[in-house]
Design an enzyme around this catalytic site. Structure first.
Site, PDB file in Angstrom:
ATOM      1  N   HIS A   1       0.947 -17.794  13.408  1.00 54.05           N
ATOM      2  CA  HIS A   1       1.748 -16.799  12.676  1.00 54.05           C
ATOM      3  C   HIS A   1       1.522 -15.386  13.226  1.00 54.05           C
ATOM      4  O   HIS A   1       2.469 -14.647  13.493  1.00 54.05           O
ATOM      5  CB  HIS A   1       1.371 -16.885  11.185  1.00 54.05           C
ATOM      6  N   GLU A   2       0.253 -15.029  13.426  1.00 51.92           N
ATOM      7  CA  GLU A   2      -0.059 -13.655  13.851  1.00 51.92           C
ATOM      8  C   GLU A   2       0.360 -13.402  15.307  1.00 51.92           C
ATOM      9  O   GLU A   2       0.848 -12.318  15.633  1.00 51.92           O
ATOM     10  CB  GLU A   2      -1.551 -13.345  13.670  1.00 51.92           C
TER      11      GLU A   2
ATOM     12  N   HIS B   1       3.944 -12.532  15.485  1.00 49.64           N
ATOM     13  CA  HIS B   1       4.260 -11.139  15.134  1.00 49.64           C
ATOM     14  C   HIS B   1       4.310 -10.271  16.400  1.00 49.64           C
ATOM     15  O   HIS B   1       5.077  -9.318  16.477  1.00 49.64           O
ATOM     16  CB  HIS B   1       3.187 -10.557  14.201  1.00 49.64           C
TER      17      HIS B   1
ATOM     18  N   GLN C   1       2.527  -4.921  12.259  1.00 53.79           N
ATOM     19  CA  GLN C   1       2.807  -4.828  10.822  1.00 53.79           C
ATOM     20  C   GLN C   1       2.398  -3.480  10.243  1.00 53.79           C
ATOM     21  O   GLN C   1       2.859  -3.099   9.169  1.00 53.79           O
ATOM     22  CB  GLN C   1       2.082  -5.938  10.051  1.00 53.79           C
TER      23      GLN C   1
ATOM     24  N   GLY D   1      -4.168 -12.769   7.159  1.00 50.87           N
ATOM     25  CA  GLY D   1      -4.076 -12.304   8.543  1.00 50.87           C
ATOM     26  C   GLY D   1      -3.176 -11.088   8.623  1.00 50.87           C
ATOM     27  O   GLY D   1      -2.356 -10.848   7.724  1.00 50.87           O
TER      28      GLY D   1
ATOM     29  N   CYS E   1       3.833 -13.997   4.231  1.00 48.58           N
ATOM     30  CA  CYS E   1       3.540 -12.889   5.142  1.00 48.58           C
ATOM     31  C   CYS E   1       3.500 -11.593   4.327  1.00 48.58           C
ATOM     32  O   CYS E   1       4.353 -11.388   3.462  1.00 48.58           O
ATOM     33  CB  CYS E   1       4.636 -12.805   6.199  1.00 48.58           C
ATOM     34  N   LEU E   2       2.527 -10.743   4.622  1.00 51.41           N
ATOM     35  CA  LEU E   2       2.416  -9.478   3.896  1.00 51.41           C
ATOM     36  C   LEU E   2       3.641  -8.594   4.111  1.00 51.41           C
ATOM     37  O   LEU E   2       3.916  -7.710   3.307  1.00 51.41           O
ATOM     38  CB  LEU E   2       1.139  -8.727   4.319  1.00 51.41           C
TER      39      LEU E   2
HETATM   40 NI    NI Z   1       2.819 -12.074   8.820  1.00 47.72          NI
END
Ligand code: NI
Length: 180
Positions: free
Chosen positions: A138-139, A142, A51, A46, A96-97
């Site tokens: 999670h997204e 953000h 991000q 995701g 997480c990226l």
């Molecule tokens: Ni993330």
């Protein structure tokens, strides 16, 4: 399409509140196309617009009900997403990226219903379980400037990460064998 740079943990942009998307224009479509390419390239599950440095309420998540489909068909685009209901509980490793190499145990609902708009502004509601439900949570966090490390009950050790990687490898192997 182009790859976008993924901001990392210390970047203050990741801590900001994202604003709603109001224009469903070509600029939004380019952002979403770039996010798709960036997510696929990063091998993630995701990605949220902040991000990649865009403080707008747009996220993409892979659909675990379409795991056997090509990547482009797995992507769910969620504009101005809002979690409307949830039930159950799952406790598992999350990453997480923007926090590369770190995994922590995070409790999430097992099943989540999310309301959002698509890239043309049409509203829809969707319910998913498991990892996609986890990603919905999670997204959307953000978009509020939150990271999973804020709420993880603990961060996994190197040994646990190794074990996790091993398990994944074994599962991939099994899957490969099953296909032969
Ligand atoms: Ni993330």
């Amino acid at each position: 399409m182009a790859l976008r740079y993924i901001l990392e943990k210390e970047d203050p942009q990741l801590r900001k509140h994202s604003r709603p998307v109001t224009d469903f224009n070509p600029r939004l479509h380019t952002l979403l196309d770039d996010m798709r390419e960036t997510l696929e390239h990063a091998n993630g599950y995701g990605l949220a617009a902040p991000q990649v440095g865009v403080l707008r309420r747009a996220v993409i998540v892979l659909d675990n009900e379409k795991e056997d489909k090509p990547f482009s068909e797995q992507v769910i685009e969620l504009i101005n997403p809002e979690i409307v209901s949830f039930e159950g509980e799952q406790d598992g490793p999350e990453g997480c990226l923007s926090v590369p190499g770190v995994y922590g145990m995070v409790k999430r609902p097992m099943k989540v219903t999310i309301k959002a708009q698509n890239r043309n502004g049409q509203e829809f509601t969707m319910t998913r379980e498991g990892i996609t439900a986890r990603c919905f949570c999670h997204e959307t966090e953000h978009l509020e400037g939150k990271l999973f490390t804020d709420i993880a009950s603990r961060i996994l050790s190197d040994e646990e990460l190794e074990e996790m990687a091993k398990k994944e490898e074994e599962e991939a192997k099994k899957e490969k064998e099953a296909k032969h």
